[in-house]
Design a protein around this motif. Structure first.
Motif, PDB file in Angstrom:
ATOM      1  N   ILE A 179      32.978 -33.935  45.146  1.00 29.38           N
ATOM      2  CA  ILE A 179      31.476 -33.790  45.361  1.00 29.38           C
ATOM      3  C   ILE A 179      31.021 -32.233  44.787  1.00 29.38           C
ATOM      4  N   SER A 180      31.520 -31.189  44.913  1.00 29.83           N
ATOM      5  CA  SER A 180      31.098 -29.317  44.930  1.00 29.83           C
ATOM      6  C   SER A 180      31.633 -29.907  42.954  1.00 29.83           C
ATOM      7  N   MET A 181      32.347 -30.328  42.134  1.00 29.53           N
ATOM      8  CA  MET A 181      31.881 -30.676  41.164  1.00 29.53           C
ATOM      9  C   MET A 181      30.927 -31.607  40.262  1.00 29.53           C
ATOM     10  N   LYS A 182      29.696 -31.892  41.358  1.00 28.37           N
ATOM     11  CA  LYS A 182      29.346 -32.765  41.001  1.00 28.37           C
ATOM     12  C   LYS A 182      29.420 -34.069  40.070  1.00 28.37           C
ATOM     13  N   HIS A 183      30.431 -34.442  40.232  1.00 29.59           N
ATOM     14  CA  HIS A 183      31.138 -36.277  40.885  1.00 29.59           C
ATOM     15  C   HIS A 183      30.239 -36.999  41.551  1.00 29.59           C
ATOM     16  N   ARG A 184      29.662 -37.950  41.219  1.00 31.10           N
ATOM     17  CA  ARG A 184      29.452 -39.300  41.775  1.00 31.10           C
ATOM     18  C   ARG A 184      29.856 -39.955  42.464  1.00 31.10           C
TER      19      ARG A 184
END
Ligand code: GSH
Length: 220
Positions: A179-184
């Motif tokens: 999530i911190s790496m912007k993955h869904r």
């Protein structure tokens, strides 16, 4: 005394979380105590001779327990659960234990690896070693690992059996990293992560690592 060499927001949080879960499992008299020692990776402290003597590649987490020095988050957490746990985080039953190990292995080799490769090619490797063209491949590999995970995980409370195990610590931590790496993430895994991230031991672990970092900063 147990010492955890840590850095906030890193894989050492898996160990701090395990320690805090075990501290809660233990009776008051036996209470598991540990200290957190911040390693300023951002200031090159991982590569000092002192830290390289603990970890051959200058990383965290490292755990010291008396004469024993261990690196790698999986064996550290397994050692702690086996030595200080009551058979909940790492079940005594061989079949259930093998299932926890199966997930630990799957999480660190299949789910975590694309995230780590992405981080390496974005910022962690020296500039001249980064290959930006690999970034979409990492994102694709991560989604593929999630699809595989979803074929076995369909919304149950825990990955193995009826209680919280090391497998849940590792998956929750790795999903938070994603999530911190912007993955869904799919809805089922978002719900899973949100449920476990609220455990009091997780909040305590974050606070311990942060306090250790602040204590080091104050020393200058
Ligand atoms: N497989 C190892 C990975 C350890 C690792 O890569 N740690 C990172 C922080 S999450 C680190 O210390 N990086 C510093 C460096 O690469 O010099 C584990 O699970 O413990």
């Amino acid at each position: 005394m147990i010492t955890l060499y840590s850095f906030p927001q890193s894989r050492s949080l898996r160990v701090a979380w395990t320690l805090e879960e075990l501290a809660q499992e233990q009776s008051q008299e036996r209470g598991l105590e540990y200290q957190c020692q911040h390693v300023a990776l951002d200031k090159g402290e991982g590569q000092t001779a002192e830290h390289l003597a603990r970890h051959p590649d200058g990383k965290v987490p490292v755990l010291e327990d008396g004469e024993l020095t261990l690196f790698e988050s999986v064996p550290i957490c397994r050692y702690l659960a086996e030595t200080y746990g009551d058979g909940t985080l790492l079940p005594n039953d061989p079949a259930a234990r093998a299932q926890v190990d199966q997930w630990l292995s799957f999480i660190v080799t299949e789910v975590e690896q694309p995230l780590w490769n992405q981080a390496k090619h974005k910022f962690a490797l020296p500039q001249d070693k980064r290959v930006p063209a690999l970034l979409p491949v990492c994102a694709w590999e991560f989604q593929r690992a999630l699809s595989a995970l979803e074929r076995r995980y369909s919304g149950q409370e825990y990955l193995v059996g009826e209680s919280f195990t090391l497998a849940d610590i590792f998956l929750t931590h790795t999903l938070s990293w994603a999530i911190s790496m912007k993955h869904r993430l799919p809805e089922t895994l978002m719900t899973y992560r949100e449920r476990h991230i609220q455990r009091p031991a997780m909040a305590k672990a974050i606070a311990r690592e942060k306090a250790a970092a602040e204590a080091e900063q104050e020393k200058g």
